[in-house]
Write a protein that holds these residues in place. Structure first.
Motif, short mmCIF file in Angstrom:
data_model
loop_
_atom_site.label_atom_id
_atom_site.label_comp_id
_atom_site.label_asym_id
_atom_site.label_seq_id
_atom_site.Cartn_x
_atom_site.Cartn_y
_atom_site.Cartn_z
N GLY A 56 0.81 -1.21 0.00
CA GLY A 56 0.00 0.00 0.00
C GLY A 56 0.84 1.26 0.00
O GLY A 56 0.29 2.36 0.09
N THR A 58 2.66 4.47 -1.13
CA THR A 58 2.34 5.40 -2.20
C THR A 58 3.46 6.41 -2.39
O THR A 58 4.21 6.71 -1.46
CB THR A 58 1.02 6.14 -1.90
N THR A 69 -4.60 11.81 -4.85
CA THR A 69 -4.50 10.62 -4.02
C THR A 69 -4.62 9.39 -4.89
O THR A 69 -5.60 9.25 -5.64
CB THR A 69 -5.61 10.59 -2.95
N SER A 71 -4.98 5.27 -4.98
CA SER A 71 -5.49 4.23 -4.09
C SER A 71 -5.80 2.98 -4.89
O SER A 71 -5.95 3.02 -6.11
CB SER A 71 -6.75 4.71 -3.38
#
Length: 127
Positions: A56, A58, A69, A71
């Motif tokens: 996860g 980033t 963002t 995701s």
């Protein structure tokens, strides 16, 4: 063979929002690095954001930190790029990318570290 399909581009006024989505098919590894790049005519393709689906983690370009963002959606190899506070300088063709070896390259924004690319989606921000 990996195929990437982007969607969600369009036109918006400055300050507005758009959400891009990228769906990957044909990927066989358990984790992937999926990145978003953008390009305007006459300029090199630049990294916008990336995510390593295994952890996860980033990564963001300084120019988009705090506004964009990245995701991972519910589907294993679908990622989204939520773009808020859009500026005219964000206008570009946005490309989704991944690579065959399942981890983010160093540096993450290096386009030669990605082997598979989508067809691109246009984002236009008017002032």
């Amino acid at each position: 063979q990996v195929q990437l399909v982007e969607s969600g581009g369009g036109s918006v006024q400055a300050g507005g929002s758009l959400r891009l989505s990228c769906a990957a098919s044909g990927y066989t590894r358990s984790s992937a690095c999926m990145g978003w790049f953008r390009q305007v005519p006459g300029k090199e393709r630049e990294g916008v954001a990336a995510i390593y689906t295994g952890s996860g983690s980033t990564y963001y370009a300084d120019s988009v930190k705090g506004r964009f963002t990245i995701s991972q959606d519910n589907a294993k190899y679908t990622v989204a790029l939520q773009m808020n506070g859009l500026k005219p300088e964000d206008t570009a063709i946005y490309y989704c990318a991944t690579n065959w070896y399942g981890r983010c390259p160093a540096p993450w924004w290096g386009r030669f570290g990605y082997s598979d690319w989508g067809q691109g989606t246009q984002v236009t921000v008017s002032s």
